[in-house]
Design a protein around this motif. Sequence first.
Motif, mmCIF file in Angstrom:
data_model
loop_
_atom_site.group_PDB
_atom_site.id
_atom_site.type_symbol
_atom_site.label_atom_id
_atom_site.label_comp_id
_atom_site.label_asym_id
_atom_site.label_seq_id
_atom_site.Cartn_x
_atom_site.Cartn_y
_atom_site.Cartn_z
ATOM 1 N N LEU A 43 -21.670 -33.578 0.961
ATOM 2 C CA LEU A 43 -20.671 -32.514 1.912
ATOM 3 C C LEU A 43 -21.957 -31.939 2.771
ATOM 4 C CD1 LEU A 43 -18.002 -31.243 -0.276
ATOM 5 C CD2 LEU A 43 -17.792 -32.778 1.704
ATOM 6 N N CYS A 44 -21.507 -31.070 3.943
ATOM 7 C CA CYS A 44 -22.612 -30.381 4.491
ATOM 8 C C CYS A 44 -22.463 -28.761 4.135
ATOM 9 C CB CYS A 44 -22.678 -30.393 6.279
ATOM 10 S SG CYS A 44 -20.504 -29.573 6.718
ATOM 11 N N PRO A 45 -23.872 -28.175 4.390
ATOM 12 C CA PRO A 45 -23.856 -26.765 3.693
ATOM 13 C C PRO A 45 -22.275 -26.737 3.989
ATOM 14 C CG PRO A 45 -25.834 -27.305 4.372
ATOM 15 C CD PRO A 45 -24.828 -28.782 4.733
ATOM 16 N N ASP A 46 -22.232 -26.361 5.086
ATOM 17 C CA ASP A 46 -20.162 -25.163 5.655
ATOM 18 C C ASP A 46 -19.386 -25.821 4.657
ATOM 19 O OD1 ASP A 46 -21.710 -23.627 7.357
ATOM 20 O OD2 ASP A 46 -21.736 -25.342 9.183
ATOM 21 N N CYS A 47 -19.330 -26.967 5.159
ATOM 22 C CA CYS A 47 -17.821 -27.411 4.075
ATOM 23 C C CYS A 47 -18.065 -27.188 1.716
ATOM 24 C CB CYS A 47 -18.287 -28.644 4.415
ATOM 25 S SG CYS A 47 -17.249 -29.172 5.857
#
Length: 255
Positions: A43-47
């Motif tokens: 996952l990306c940091p935001d997700c």
Amino acid sequence: MQSMASGARLAALARAAALGAVDVVLPPTCLACYAPVGAPGALCPDCWNRVSFIGRPCCARCGLPFAIEAAPDALCGDCARAPPAYERARAAFLYEGAGRELILAFKMADRSWVAPMLAAWLQRAAAPLLPDADLVVPVPLHRWRLLARRFNQAAVLAGLMARETDAVDVPDLLVRTRRTPPQTRLPRSARRRNVRGAFAVRRSRAHLVAGRSVLLVDDVLTTGATVSACARALHQAGAARVDVATLARVVPGRT
């Protein structure tokens, strides 16, 4: 039914493996939003920050997270008043944010390539339960729902998790004896009635249950009515204990 369930589960696993192999050729993207990430299956940091993982403290019985510190054997109000049919339940994250989006994409949009990551989260959440597990068993879908959806997401997760343990994966141990309306469409008070008597242990597999500890796997625990109905069927067949592992759980007041 058995061959249909097994074939669908194998097909879903094959799709997950094939789609994972694509990441070797194409730049990896976030499993939730498709933003660029540094490694496949991430996952990306935001997700990542939008997944509400569950840890301690929590109810020793149902795994409901507590807002304040509590003793390891503390029970929530519901479990203290009326203990569930299963012995323990644990979930990886709350059913909200990116976690909810991943589950819906997995089971409704056929994004089976998220299964390995979800199974790893599930295994981590179920770590306290795994040493006692002899069998890993998914909550079954009714055959018509299985035909429409093409795979049972609980069976895929159970199969992936069992590979990393000494427990035996038995995807067809439980069967639905009748078709029931989806629990999400019913108020809390009607959910237990809806699934009462809706599950049974398959006769050809009944000899596996007596005296064994079963880890029951599902995607979401809401009121616990479905897993409790399954637990009753397993106990009636002679299971020594039934624990429950789900990807997510609903906490009243948060959704």
